[in-house]
Write an enzyme that holds these catalytic residues in place. Structure first.
Site, short mmCIF file in Angstrom:
data_model
loop_
_atom_site.label_atom_id
_atom_site.label_comp_id
_atom_site.label_asym_id
_atom_site.label_seq_id
_atom_site.Cartn_x
_atom_site.Cartn_y
_atom_site.Cartn_z
N ASP A 8 0.93 -1.09 0.00
CA ASP A 8 0.10 0.17 -0.07
C ASP A 8 0.75 1.17 -0.10
O ASP A 8 2.11 1.18 0.13
CB ASP A 8 -0.72 -0.04 1.18
CG ASP A 8 -1.61 1.16 1.10
OD1 ASP A 8 -2.44 1.68 0.54
OD2 ASP A 8 -1.81 1.70 2.51
N ASP A 10 0.08 4.89 0.95
CA ASP A 10 0.01 5.98 2.15
C ASP A 10 -0.11 5.13 3.40
O ASP A 10 -0.86 4.41 3.79
CB ASP A 10 -1.36 6.52 1.94
CG ASP A 10 -1.34 7.57 0.54
OD1 ASP A 10 -0.53 8.55 0.55
OD2 ASP A 10 -2.30 7.07 -0.10
N SER A 108 -2.65 0.86 -4.08
CA SER A 108 -3.20 2.12 -3.58
C SER A 108 -4.62 2.42 -3.68
O SER A 108 -4.94 2.23 -4.97
CB SER A 108 -2.08 3.11 -3.75
OG SER A 108 -2.56 4.45 -3.07
N ALA A 110 -5.63 5.30 -3.30
CA ALA A 110 -5.47 6.81 -3.77
C ALA A 110 -5.47 6.86 -5.39
O ALA A 110 -5.31 5.93 -6.16
CB ALA A 110 -4.16 7.65 -3.31
#
Length: 217
Positions: A8, A10, A108, A110
């Site tokens: 991942d 963040d 991710s 994001a």
């Protein structure tokens, strides 16, 4: 046997929670007159910015729109170099793993613009990654396993031979739903919470990550 290690972004490779929270607060206050509080965002950590921003906006009676995410990302990218923290293992660990025979990928929640910004902050050599999958190219976000399963597919590795490094409850749940092992890091949630989410192991940092992976059978 573990063949692919999925990071991942963040909370695992970079500490951006403060940066994206502040950017989102500034955007909501400036453009929508929403007095969002810092703690409003915590329950939605790791779920992608649509949920992260949209859930807080809806709490104050304002529906989410794409302009919110776009402006929050603009502020984030402009301030990232000053606001984010790059973890000490983030640049060296992916290369170390590939040198020891593992494939590595990024999965991710994001969007692509934020992931690219973070990789730039790290100074990462993107050529070491067999896949970089972001929320921009999937339909279902974490805790759905689609992001991680896409990493496995692109890397040519079966899910049962994948290990995910995660920091968020939704990410741990996504990894386990995809049939993968998961080591969680306590950068966003405490160990008890991460174990309850299904993590196989919880650690405080990834300084000894290679040994941890080699001990997984």
């Amino acid at each position: 046997m573990i063949r692919l290690v999925i990071f991942d972004m963040d909370g695992v490779l970079i500490d951006s929670e403060d940066a994206i929270t502040r950017a989102s607060m500034e955007m909501l206050q400036k453009d929508y007159n929403i007095p969002a509080r810092y703690e409003d965002f915590k329950p939605f950590t790791g779920m992608g910015e649509t949920v992260f921003i949209g859930s807080v906006a809806q709490k104050y009676g304002v529906p989410f729109c794409e302009a919110m995410r776009t402006e929050a990302y603009r502020i984030y990218c402009e301030t990232a170099k000053e606001r984010v923290t790059v973890f000490p293992w983030s640049k060296s660990l992916p290369k170390q793993l590939t040198e020891n025979g593992y494939k590595v990928a990024v999965g991710s929640a994001a969007d692509e613009v934020k992931v690219k910004c973070n990789l730039d902050c790290i100074g990462a050599d993107c050529s070491v990654f067999s896949a970089i999958v972001t929320a921009s190219e999937v339909v279902r976000k974490k805790p759905d396993p689609e992001i991680f399963l896409r990493c496995a597919e692109k890397s040519g590795v079966a899910p049962e031979n994948c290990l995910v490094f995660e920091d968020a409850v939704s990410g741990v749940q996504a990894a386990k739903a995809g049939g993968m092992r998961c080591i969680a890091i306590t950068t966003s949630f405490d160990a008890d919470t991460l174990y309850r989410a299904g993590a196989d192991l919880v650690v405080d940092d990834l300084n000894d990550a290679l040994r941890l992976i080699q001990n997984i059978h």
